[in-house]
Design a protein around this motif. Structure first.
Motif, PDB file in Angstrom:
ATOM      1  N   GLY A 129      -2.642   7.919  18.188  1.00  0.00           N
ATOM      2  CA  GLY A 129      -1.786   8.392  17.023  1.00  0.00           C
ATOM      3  C   GLY A 129      -1.834   7.634  15.831  1.00  0.00           C
ATOM      4  O   GLY A 129      -1.803   6.624  15.861  1.00  0.00           O
ATOM      5  N   ASP A 130      -2.132   8.436  14.404  1.00  0.00           N
ATOM      6  CA  ASP A 130      -2.292   7.778  13.336  1.00  0.00           C
ATOM      7  C   ASP A 130      -0.931   6.953  12.927  1.00  0.00           C
ATOM      8  O   ASP A 130       0.193   7.494  13.138  1.00  0.00           O
ATOM      9  CB  ASP A 130      -2.698   8.553  12.154  1.00  0.00           C
ATOM     10  N   VAL A 131      -0.877   5.769  12.371  1.00  0.00           N
ATOM     11  CA  VAL A 131       0.335   5.209  12.115  1.00  0.00           C
ATOM     12  C   VAL A 131      -0.160   4.429  10.586  1.00  0.00           C
ATOM     13  O   VAL A 131      -1.182   4.413  10.440  1.00  0.00           O
ATOM     14  CB  VAL A 131       0.847   4.135  12.881  1.00  0.00           C
ATOM     15  N   VAL A 132       0.937   4.287   9.837  1.00  0.00           N
ATOM     16  CA  VAL A 132       0.767   3.669   8.548  1.00  0.00           C
ATOM     17  C   VAL A 132       0.767   2.380   9.104  1.00  0.00           C
ATOM     18  O   VAL A 132       1.667   1.492   9.468  1.00  0.00           O
ATOM     19  CB  VAL A 132       1.713   3.864   7.542  1.00  0.00           C
ATOM     20  N   SER A 133      -0.508   1.292   8.962  1.00  0.00           N
ATOM     21  CA  SER A 133      -0.686   0.116   9.340  1.00  0.00           C
ATOM     22  C   SER A 133      -0.470  -1.194   8.109  1.00  0.00           C
ATOM     23  O   SER A 133       0.165  -1.899   8.403  1.00  0.00           O
ATOM     24  CB  SER A 133      -2.061  -0.249   9.900  1.00  0.00           C
ATOM     25  N   GLU A 134      -0.768  -0.512   6.867  1.00  0.00           N
ATOM     26  CA  GLU A 134      -0.459  -1.687   5.882  1.00  0.00           C
ATOM     27  C   GLU A 134      -0.348  -0.966   4.343  1.00  0.00           C
ATOM     28  O   GLU A 134      -0.599   0.107   4.324  1.00  0.00           O
ATOM     29  CB  GLU A 134      -1.937  -2.409   5.709  1.00  0.00           C
ATOM     30  N   VAL A 135       0.623  -1.545   3.710  1.00  0.00           N
ATOM     31  CA  VAL A 135       0.737  -0.966   2.285  1.00  0.00           C
ATOM     32  C   VAL A 135       0.496  -2.113   1.339  1.00  0.00           C
ATOM     33  O   VAL A 135       1.053  -3.187   1.379  1.00  0.00           O
ATOM     34  CB  VAL A 135       2.265  -0.596   2.059  1.00  0.00           C
ATOM     35  N   VAL A 136      -0.684  -1.854   0.661  1.00  0.00           N
ATOM     36  CA  VAL A 136      -0.884  -2.836  -0.444  1.00  0.00           C
ATOM     37  C   VAL A 136      -0.064  -2.507  -1.755  1.00  0.00           C
ATOM     38  O   VAL A 136      -0.117  -1.155  -2.097  1.00  0.00           O
ATOM     39  CB  VAL A 136      -2.408  -2.681  -0.602  1.00  0.00           C
ATOM     40  N   TYR A 137       0.486  -3.426  -2.314  1.00  0.00           N
ATOM     41  CA  TYR A 137       1.312  -3.380  -3.631  1.00  0.00           C
ATOM     42  C   TYR A 137       1.052  -4.623  -4.477  1.00  0.00           C
ATOM     43  O   TYR A 137       0.521  -5.530  -4.093  1.00  0.00           O
ATOM     44  CB  TYR A 137       2.619  -3.319  -3.000  1.00  0.00           C
ATOM     45  N   ARG A 138       1.595  -4.299  -5.815  1.00  0.00           N
ATOM     46  CA  ARG A 138       1.387  -5.394  -6.839  1.00  0.00           C
ATOM     47  C   ARG A 138       2.646  -6.362  -6.607  1.00  0.00           C
ATOM     48  O   ARG A 138       3.878  -5.831  -6.921  1.00  0.00           O
ATOM     49  CB  ARG A 138       1.384  -4.699  -8.033  1.00  0.00           C
ATOM     50  N   GLY A 139       2.374  -7.592  -6.479  1.00  0.00           N
ATOM     51  CA  GLY A 139       3.446  -8.513  -6.656  1.00  0.00           C
ATOM     52  C   GLY A 139       3.754  -9.203  -7.805  1.00  0.00           C
ATOM     53  O   GLY A 139       3.336  -8.791  -8.728  1.00  0.00           O
ATOM     54  N   ALA A 140       4.144 -10.476  -7.885  1.00  0.00           N
ATOM     55  CA  ALA A 140       4.246 -11.287  -9.025  1.00  0.00           C
ATOM     56  C   ALA A 140       2.830 -11.236  -9.764  1.00  0.00           C
ATOM     57  O   ALA A 140       1.962 -11.484  -9.132  1.00  0.00           O
ATOM     58  CB  ALA A 140       4.929 -12.831  -8.691  1.00  0.00           C
ATOM     59  N   PHE A 141       2.937 -11.435 -10.917  1.00  0.00           N
ATOM     60  CA  PHE A 141       1.557 -11.540 -12.087  1.00  0.00           C
ATOM     61  C   PHE A 141       0.752 -10.335 -11.577  1.00  0.00           C
ATOM     62  O   PHE A 141      -0.505 -10.694 -11.730  1.00  0.00           O
ATOM     63  CB  PHE A 141       1.272 -13.128 -11.784  1.00  0.00           C
ATOM     64  N   GLY A 142       1.118  -9.317 -10.999  1.00  0.00           N
ATOM     65  CA  GLY A 142       0.162  -8.354 -10.754  1.00  0.00           C
ATOM     66  C   GLY A 142      -0.759  -8.643  -9.545  1.00  0.00           C
ATOM     67  O   GLY A 142      -1.561  -7.765  -9.431  1.00  0.00           O
ATOM     68  N   ARG A 143      -0.364  -9.632  -8.860  1.00  0.00           N
ATOM     69  CA  ARG A 143      -1.510 -10.050  -7.662  1.00  0.00           C
ATOM     70  C   ARG A 143      -1.057  -9.039  -6.512  1.00  0.00           C
ATOM     71  O   ARG A 143       0.106  -8.606  -6.082  1.00  0.00           O
ATOM     72  CB  ARG A 143      -1.117 -11.245  -7.283  1.00  0.00           C
ATOM     73  N   GLU A 144      -2.247  -8.506  -5.764  1.00  0.00           N
ATOM     74  CA  GLU A 144      -2.077  -7.540  -4.684  1.00  0.00           C
ATOM     75  C   GLU A 144      -1.754  -8.458  -3.520  1.00  0.00           C
ATOM     76  O   GLU A 144      -2.027  -9.444  -3.297  1.00  0.00           O
ATOM     77  CB  GLU A 144      -3.197  -6.943  -4.312  1.00  0.00           C
ATOM     78  N   ARG A 145      -0.591  -7.969  -2.942  1.00  0.00           N
ATOM     79  CA  ARG A 145       0.069  -8.237  -1.536  1.00  0.00           C
ATOM     80  C   ARG A 145      -0.134  -7.307  -0.494  1.00  0.00           C
ATOM     81  O   ARG A 145      -0.141  -5.858  -0.831  1.00  0.00           O
ATOM     82  CB  ARG A 145       1.325  -8.842  -1.721  1.00  0.00           C
ATOM     83  N   THR A 146      -0.060  -7.757   0.814  1.00  0.00           N
ATOM     84  CA  THR A 146      -0.181  -6.670   1.852  1.00  0.00           C
ATOM     85  C   THR A 146       1.043  -6.658   2.715  1.00  0.00           C
ATOM     86  O   THR A 146       1.443  -7.776   3.167  1.00  0.00           O
ATOM     87  CB  THR A 146      -1.359  -6.665   2.484  1.00  0.00           C
ATOM     88  N   LEU A 147       1.880  -5.550   2.973  1.00  0.00           N
ATOM     89  CA  LEU A 147       2.603  -5.507   3.694  1.00  0.00           C
ATOM     90  C   LEU A 147       2.185  -4.595   4.977  1.00  0.00           C
ATOM     91  O   LEU A 147       1.700  -3.581   4.885  1.00  0.00           O
ATOM     92  CB  LEU A 147       3.842  -4.690   3.220  1.00  0.00           C
ATOM     93  N   GLN A 148       2.492  -5.514   6.382  1.00  0.00           N
ATOM     94  CA  GLN A 148       2.027  -4.796   7.561  1.00  0.00           C
ATOM     95  C   GLN A 148       2.942  -4.286   8.623  1.00  0.00           C
ATOM     96  O   GLN A 148       4.114  -4.948   8.280  1.00  0.00           O
ATOM     97  CB  GLN A 148       1.171  -5.944   8.188  1.00  0.00           C
ATOM     98  N   ALA A 149       2.810  -3.221   9.176  1.00  0.00           N
ATOM     99  CA  ALA A 149       3.768  -2.688  10.086  1.00  0.00           C
ATOM    100  C   ALA A 149       4.033  -3.589  11.039  1.00  0.00           C
ATOM    101  O   ALA A 149       2.877  -3.903  11.705  1.00  0.00           O
ATOM    102  CB  ALA A 149       3.396  -0.969  10.505  1.00  0.00           C
ATOM    103  N   GLY A 150       5.195  -3.595  11.534  1.00  0.00           N
ATOM    104  CA  GLY A 150       5.216  -4.434  12.856  1.00  0.00           C
ATOM    105  C   GLY A 150       5.077  -3.365  14.206  1.00  0.00           C
ATOM    106  O   GLY A 150       4.733  -2.222  14.063  1.00  0.00           O
ATOM    107  N   VAL A 151       5.232  -4.131  15.404  1.00  0.00           N
ATOM    108  CA  VAL A 151       4.914  -3.333  16.607  1.00  0.00           C
ATOM    109  C   VAL A 151       5.684  -2.339  16.673  1.00  0.00           C
ATOM    110  O   VAL A 151       5.613  -1.081  17.098  1.00  0.00           O
ATOM    111  CB  VAL A 151       5.200  -4.423  17.844  1.00  0.00           C
ATOM    112  N   PHE A 152       7.354  -2.487  16.386  1.00  0.00           N
ATOM    113  CA  PHE A 152       8.136  -1.410  16.797  1.00  0.00           C
ATOM    114  C   PHE A 152       8.063  -0.256  15.498  1.00  0.00           C
ATOM    115  O   PHE A 152       8.108   0.804  15.999  1.00  0.00           O
ATOM    116  CB  PHE A 152       9.730  -1.749  16.473  1.00  0.00           C
ATOM    117  N   ALA A 153       7.713  -0.484  14.345  1.00  0.00           N
ATOM    118  CA  ALA A 153       7.580   0.253  13.196  1.00  0.00           C
ATOM    119  C   ALA A 153       6.183   1.177  13.553  1.00  0.00           C
ATOM    120  O   ALA A 153       6.066   2.399  13.520  1.00  0.00           O
ATOM    121  CB  ALA A 153       7.187  -0.326  11.860  1.00  0.00           C
TER     122      ALA A 153
END
Length: 247
Positions: A129-153
Motif C-alpha cells: 500500500g502507498d504511503v507518504v514517505s517523505e515531505v521536502v520543504y524549505r527550511g531556514a535560508f530557503g534550504r531544502e530539508r526532508t521530513l520522513q515518516a516514521g514506522v507507525f505513521a
C-alpha cells in the motif's frame, strides 16, 4: 496482551478541512484499558509516531511543516519504508525514549504488538500500500530539508488509505508536487492526476518480509534514556481513556 478493543477512528476529510492527527500513544489509549502504571511512560510518547494533516500544515513525529513551505511529497510503497530491520530499530528507539519507570515495559510491549499487528498483513506482500514517505520543504535560508515518516505513521497510512489520500490531496490543493503513487496509476488507461510525477523505484537490501523483534524480559528491561530526547506531550491529541486499576 491485556484487554483490547477495536476503536472507531474518524478519518480525515479529503482534502483536509480541519486538523486530524493520531499518534502511537493516542491509539493505545483508545485501544486498551490502561493500567495506572502505564500513564506516565505513555504520556512521554504523545507525539511519537504522530501523523497529522490539516488545511494549513502536516506533521510527522512531532515536526510540523506548513504547506506553504512544502516543496514536494514523495509516495512509496510501505514495503520500501518499513522493513524488519526498521521494526527492530523502532523497538530500541521506544525503549531509549522512555526512562526506566514503572510501566515502561508495558508500553514497549503493547507498542510493538500494535506495530506488528499493523505490519504483518502488509509486509509479507509484494505491495503493501502507498504511503507518504517523505515531505521536502524549505527550511531556514530557503534550504531544502526532508521530513520522513516514521514506522507507525507509515503503517497508519497503509492501514487507512484515506490518511494518505488526505495528505496528497491537501498537498496538491496547496500547489505541492506529489511524486509516486504508482500503485494507483500503473494500470493501462488510468490517467495520473495533475501534480503526480512517477519516481524511480529504489532498490533495497532489506528483506521486505517482517520478523518481529523479540520482546524484552521483564526482569532484565534495564535500558536507560535521556529525558532531553523525549518529545513534549500535546494536550490537543485525543483525550486519554480513564485508567483502570490493575487489580
Amino acid at each position: 496482551m491485556g484487554d483490547q478493543k477495536t476503536p472507531t477512528i474518524p478519518m480525515p476529510s479529503v482534502p483536509a478541512a480541519a486538523l486530524w492527527e493520531i499518534s502511537l500513544a493516542a491509539y493505545l489509549r483508545r485501544r486498551t484499558d490502561l493500567p495506572s502504571l502505564a500513564l506516565k511512560p505513555l504520556g512521554l510518547l504523545d507525539r511519537y509516531g504522530e501523523v497529522a494533516v490539516g488545511p494549513d500544515h502536516m506533521a510527522f513525529d512531532g515536526e510540523d511543516v506548513p504547506w506553504d513551505k512544502a516543496v514536494r511529497v514523495i509516495v512509496r510503497d510501505v514495503v520500501e519504508v518499513v522493513s524488519d530491520a526498521a521494526m527492530a530499530r523502532e523497538a530500541e528507539k521506544i525503549r531509549h525514549l522512555l526512562p526506566p519507570v514503572p510501566g515502561r515495559k508495558w508500553v514497549v510491549d503493547h507498542a510493538m504488538a500494535l506495530l506488528g499487528e499493523f505490519a504483518a498483513p502488509r509486509l509479507t506482500k509484494a505491495r503493501g500500500g502507498d504511503v507518504v514517505s517523505e515531505v521536502v520543504y524549505r527550511g531556514a535560508f530557503g534550504r531544502e530539508r526532508t521530513l520522513q515518516a516514521g514506522v507507525f505513521a507509515a503503517l497508519v497510512m497503509a492501514t487507512w488509505p484515506q490518511v494518505r489520500q488526505s495528505l496528497v490531496t491537501t498537498a496538491r490543493a496547496n500547489g505541492v508536487d506529489v511524486y509516486g503513487e504508482a500503485s494507483q496509476y500503473e494500470a493501462p488507461g488510468v490517467p495520473a492526476p495533475v501534480g503526480h510525477t512517477a519516481i524511480p523505484q529504489d532498490s533495497s537490501d532489506d528483506d521486505p518480509t517482517i520478523t518481529l523483534p523479540a520482546q524484552s524480559d521483564p526482569a532484565h528491561d534495564t535500558l536507560g534514556a535521556s529525558g532531553a530526547s523525549v518529545m513534549p506531550p500535546r494536550a490537543d491529541l485525543w483525550t486519554p481513556a480513564e485508567p483502570q486499576s490493575e487489580g
